[in-house]
Motif scaffolding. Sequence first.
Motif, PDB file in Angstrom:
ATOM      1  N   CYS A   1      38.333  42.812  46.193  1.00  0.00           N
ATOM      2  CA  CYS A   1      37.587  42.737  47.444  1.00  0.00           C
ATOM      3  C   CYS A   1      37.489  44.151  48.024  1.00  0.00           C
ATOM      4  O   CYS A   1      38.286  45.018  47.699  1.00  0.00           O
ATOM      5  CB  CYS A   1      38.235  41.782  48.434  1.00  0.00           C
ATOM      6  N   THR A   2      36.507  44.363  48.870  1.00  0.00           N
ATOM      7  CA  THR A   2      36.209  45.682  49.418  1.00  0.00           C
ATOM      8  C   THR A   2      37.273  46.103  50.422  1.00  0.00           C
ATOM      9  O   THR A   2      37.754  45.297  51.213  1.00  0.00           O
ATOM     10  CB  THR A   2      34.826  45.661  50.082  1.00  0.00           C
ATOM     11  N   ARG A   3      37.612  47.386  50.358  1.00  0.00           N
ATOM     12  CA  ARG A   3      38.571  47.931  51.321  1.00  0.00           C
ATOM     13  C   ARG A   3      38.276  49.417  51.517  1.00  0.00           C
ATOM     14  O   ARG A   3      38.325  50.197  50.566  1.00  0.00           O
ATOM     15  CB  ARG A   3      39.991  47.743  50.819  1.00  0.00           C
TER      16      ARG A   3
ATOM     17  N   VAL B   1      42.096  46.996  45.993  1.00  0.00           N
ATOM     18  CA  VAL B   1      40.793  46.560  45.477  1.00  0.00           C
ATOM     19  C   VAL B   1      40.934  46.057  44.046  1.00  0.00           C
ATOM     20  O   VAL B   1      40.354  45.031  43.682  1.00  0.00           O
ATOM     21  CB  VAL B   1      39.769  47.715  45.560  1.00  0.00           C
TER      22      VAL B   1
ATOM     23  N   THR C   1      29.952  54.682  40.615  1.00  0.00           N
ATOM     24  CA  THR C   1      30.331  53.297  40.341  1.00  0.00           C
ATOM     25  C   THR C   1      30.909  53.180  38.944  1.00  0.00           C
ATOM     26  O   THR C   1      30.426  53.801  38.006  1.00  0.00           O
ATOM     27  CB  THR C   1      29.104  52.378  40.462  1.00  0.00           C
TER      28      THR C   1
ATOM     29  N   ALA D   1      34.626  49.762  47.141  1.00  0.00           N
ATOM     30  CA  ALA D   1      33.980  48.458  47.286  1.00  0.00           C
ATOM     31  C   ALA D   1      33.870  47.780  45.924  1.00  0.00           C
ATOM     32  O   ALA D   1      33.931  48.432  44.877  1.00  0.00           O
ATOM     33  CB  ALA D   1      32.593  48.627  47.887  1.00  0.00           C
TER      34      ALA D   1
END
Length: 129
Positions: A69-71, A64, A92, A75
């Motif tokens: 990118c989200t994995r 990431v 976050t 995210a």
Amino acid sequence: MQDNATPDLEANTLLADNQRAWLPPNTRTLKPKAPKFPPDEDINLWLKHNAPRSFEQLADIRYVLYHRCTRNSFAVGQVSGDQFSLIGPYSTLFVISETARRYLLWKLRLLGRKQQWISALPRTKNPRI
């Protein structure tokens, strides 16, 4: 057709030695400075609650951070230039610069070494016996 030579300067247009030329006032242009945040202030706190607990999670978070990118459980949201938000399992983190991203990768590398995870991949025994 006219020559492309400059015309001779008249004597009255030249300044005398005791006259000074007009110069604009010396004004400094203030450039906005980027906000300075210590890179380890919030990242360590975020890692304390969202640290990877397995090989797969460490590989996911590093993926990431490299690709933005989200994995799986990590995210990415609100990408703009070097800034992006990293959404972990519990909270976050807003990454504000390339330096902060590299600091987080460095802390994850140290965590992997501490857990004896090398390159975010599990150590496997040689299948040939």
